[in-house]
Design a protein around this motif. Structure first.
Motif, PDB file in Angstrom:
ATOM      1  N   GLY A 163      14.253  -1.121   4.452  1.00  0.00           N
ATOM      2  CA  GLY A 163      13.685  -1.388   5.684  1.00  0.00           C
ATOM      3  C   GLY A 163      12.383  -1.376   6.186  1.00  0.00           C
ATOM      4  O   GLY A 163      11.668  -1.941   7.020  1.00  0.00           O
ATOM      5  N   ASN A 164      11.537  -0.349   5.660  1.00  0.00           N
ATOM      6  CA  ASN A 164      10.403   0.081   6.038  1.00  0.00           C
ATOM      7  C   ASN A 164       9.409  -0.453   5.140  1.00  0.00           C
ATOM      8  O   ASN A 164       8.706   0.211   4.240  1.00  0.00           O
ATOM      9  N   ILE A 165       9.044  -1.798   5.614  1.00  0.00           N
ATOM     10  CA  ILE A 165       8.105  -2.605   4.860  1.00  0.00           C
ATOM     11  C   ILE A 165       6.688  -2.559   5.368  1.00  0.00           C
ATOM     12  O   ILE A 165       6.398  -2.894   6.633  1.00  0.00           O
ATOM     13  N   ALA A 166       5.648  -2.377   4.671  1.00  0.00           N
ATOM     14  CA  ALA A 166       4.227  -2.773   4.995  1.00  0.00           C
ATOM     15  C   ALA A 166       3.654  -3.720   4.218  1.00  0.00           C
ATOM     16  O   ALA A 166       3.890  -3.813   3.144  1.00  0.00           O
ATOM     17  N   ILE A 167       2.828  -4.487   4.954  1.00  0.00           N
ATOM     18  CA  ILE A 167       1.660  -5.473   4.349  1.00  0.00           C
ATOM     19  C   ILE A 167       0.510  -4.897   4.247  1.00  0.00           C
ATOM     20  O   ILE A 167      -0.122  -4.654   5.268  1.00  0.00           O
ATOM     21  N   TYR A 168      -0.396  -4.912   3.183  1.00  0.00           N
ATOM     22  CA  TYR A 168      -1.763  -4.706   2.925  1.00  0.00           C
ATOM     23  C   TYR A 168      -2.487  -5.935   2.401  1.00  0.00           C
ATOM     24  O   TYR A 168      -2.358  -6.287   1.368  1.00  0.00           O
ATOM     25  N   PRO A 169      -2.908  -6.597   3.730  1.00  0.00           N
ATOM     26  CA  PRO A 169      -3.517  -7.723   3.240  1.00  0.00           C
ATOM     27  C   PRO A 169      -5.150  -7.725   2.956  1.00  0.00           C
ATOM     28  O   PRO A 169      -5.734  -6.807   3.344  1.00  0.00           O
ATOM     29  N   GLY A 170      -5.570  -8.518   2.127  1.00  0.00           N
ATOM     30  CA  GLY A 170      -7.110  -8.615   1.744  1.00  0.00           C
ATOM     31  C   GLY A 170      -7.212  -9.780   0.873  1.00  0.00           C
ATOM     32  O   GLY A 170      -6.434 -10.357   0.392  1.00  0.00           O
ATOM     33  N   SER A 171      -8.639  -9.995   0.581  1.00  0.00           N
ATOM     34  CA  SER A 171      -8.994 -11.054  -0.499  1.00  0.00           C
ATOM     35  C   SER A 171      -8.953 -10.266  -1.838  1.00  0.00           C
ATOM     36  O   SER A 171      -8.838 -11.098  -2.829  1.00  0.00           O
ATOM     37  N   PHE A 172      -9.493  -8.936  -2.052  1.00  0.00           N
ATOM     38  CA  PHE A 172      -9.216  -8.438  -3.261  1.00  0.00           C
ATOM     39  C   PHE A 172     -10.177  -9.089  -4.278  1.00  0.00           C
ATOM     40  O   PHE A 172      -9.422  -9.288  -5.401  1.00  0.00           O
ATOM     41  N   ASP A 173     -11.112  -9.214  -4.385  1.00  0.00           N
ATOM     42  CA  ASP A 173     -12.134  -9.918  -5.197  1.00  0.00           C
ATOM     43  C   ASP A 173     -13.308  -9.313  -5.859  1.00  0.00           C
ATOM     44  O   ASP A 173     -14.303  -9.884  -5.465  1.00  0.00           O
ATOM     45  N   PRO A 174     -12.955  -8.357  -6.673  1.00  0.00           N
ATOM     46  CA  PRO A 174     -11.871  -7.840  -7.392  1.00  0.00           C
ATOM     47  C   PRO A 174     -11.213  -6.774  -6.516  1.00  0.00           C
ATOM     48  O   PRO A 174     -11.843  -6.190  -5.668  1.00  0.00           O
ATOM     49  N   ILE A 175     -10.148  -6.238  -6.850  1.00  0.00           N
ATOM     50  CA  ILE A 175      -9.554  -5.154  -6.329  1.00  0.00           C
ATOM     51  C   ILE A 175     -10.431  -3.945  -6.922  1.00  0.00           C
ATOM     52  O   ILE A 175     -10.987  -3.990  -7.793  1.00  0.00           O
ATOM     53  N   THR A 176     -10.642  -3.102  -5.984  1.00  0.00           N
ATOM     54  CA  THR A 176     -11.449  -1.855  -6.096  1.00  0.00           C
ATOM     55  C   THR A 176     -10.726  -0.698  -6.323  1.00  0.00           C
ATOM     56  O   THR A 176      -9.484  -0.491  -5.822  1.00  0.00           O
ATOM     57  N   ASN A 177     -11.461   0.518  -6.341  1.00  0.00           N
ATOM     58  CA  ASN A 177     -10.580   1.848  -6.680  1.00  0.00           C
ATOM     59  C   ASN A 177     -10.411   2.353  -5.160  1.00  0.00           C
ATOM     60  O   ASN A 177      -9.309   2.863  -4.912  1.00  0.00           O
ATOM     61  N   GLY A 178     -11.266   1.952  -4.108  1.00  0.00           N
ATOM     62  CA  GLY A 178     -11.078   2.015  -2.661  1.00  0.00           C
ATOM     63  C   GLY A 178      -9.541   1.353  -2.416  1.00  0.00           C
ATOM     64  O   GLY A 178      -8.839   1.990  -1.535  1.00  0.00           O
ATOM     65  N   HIS A 179      -9.635   0.096  -2.968  1.00  0.00           N
ATOM     66  CA  HIS A 179      -8.103  -0.586  -2.283  1.00  0.00           C
ATOM     67  C   HIS A 179      -6.923   0.058  -2.922  1.00  0.00           C
ATOM     68  O   HIS A 179      -5.985   0.493  -2.686  1.00  0.00           O
ATOM     69  N   LEU A 180      -7.311   0.371  -4.392  1.00  0.00           N
ATOM     70  CA  LEU A 180      -5.979   1.105  -4.993  1.00  0.00           C
ATOM     71  C   LEU A 180      -5.653   2.397  -4.229  1.00  0.00           C
ATOM     72  O   LEU A 180      -4.516   2.818  -4.481  1.00  0.00           O
ATOM     73  N   ASP A 181      -6.522   3.112  -3.964  1.00  0.00           N
ATOM     74  CA  ASP A 181      -6.327   4.395  -3.342  1.00  0.00           C
ATOM     75  C   ASP A 181      -5.436   4.061  -1.794  1.00  0.00           C
ATOM     76  O   ASP A 181      -4.561   5.066  -1.945  1.00  0.00           O
ATOM     77  N   VAL A 182      -5.730   3.236  -1.108  1.00  0.00           N
ATOM     78  CA  VAL A 182      -5.211   2.692  -0.188  1.00  0.00           C
ATOM     79  C   VAL A 182      -3.579   2.622  -0.221  1.00  0.00           C
ATOM     80  O   VAL A 182      -2.705   2.813   0.175  1.00  0.00           O
ATOM     81  N   ILE A 183      -3.462   1.720  -1.345  1.00  0.00           N
ATOM     82  CA  ILE A 183      -2.118   1.031  -1.816  1.00  0.00           C
ATOM     83  C   ILE A 183      -1.460   2.593  -2.351  1.00  0.00           C
ATOM     84  O   ILE A 183      -0.279   2.416  -1.857  1.00  0.00           O
TER      85      ILE A 183
END
Length: 162
Positions: A2-22
């Motif tokens: 039930g505890n669902i979150a969405i992490y939106p973005g263009s990710f072109d490409p995914i970076t280590n910063g994006h992956l850190d947040v994920i």
């Protein structure tokens, strides 16, 4: 779940910063949906939406509660469809905050049951953006430690054929 979150973005490409947040979000929520969107403001993407989804799946394959999808349209509609109550937005610096705050307020206006959670990326990635990664790669610089190791070759191949 039930505890669902969405992490939106263009990710072109995914970076280590994006992956850190994920990865950090995956420890807080039952499910994190990484939602790759087609951003009309970003011209000439390096990777197609399908390719971006596959790259993110490749680097999150061992994170059991992360799903990766693409979507078009309003984020609030997508969130409602997925049963998500939280949108995660990664912030690198104060300069990101003004734009993201404006988007969060609009999303709240459109659906006041949807909350936005701002997560600061780790300081070691605070300078990092997909645009910088592409620039460094295009000019032959080293992108190790900027993006996940599993996708370095994918980026370099795409840049050479770009």
């Amino acid at each position: 779940m039930g505890n669902i979150a969405i992490y939106p973005g263009s990710f072109d490409p995914i970076t280590n910063g994006h992956l850190d947040v994920i990865l950090r979000a995956s420890k807080i929520f039952d499910k994190v949906i990484v939602a790759v969107l087609e951003n009309p403001e970003k011209k000439s993407p390096l990777f197609t939406i399908g390719e971006r989804v596959e790259l993110i799946k490749k680097v999150t394959k061992n994170v059991y509660n992360v799903e990766v999808e693409s979507f078009r349209g309003l984020l609030v509609n997508y969130a409602k469809e997925k049963g998500a109550k939280v949108i995660i937005k990664g912030l690198r610096a104060v300069s990101d905050f003004e734009y993201e705050l404006q988007m969060a307020m609009m999303n709240n206006k459109l659906n006041n049951e949807l909350e936005t959670l701002f997560m600061m990326t780790s300081s070691k990635y605070s300078f990092l953006s997909s645009s910088l990664v592409k620039q460094v790669a295009m000019y032959g610089g080293c992108i190790k430690d900027l993006v996940p190791d599993e996708i370095i070759e994918d980026i370099l191949k795409k840049i050479k054929g770009y």
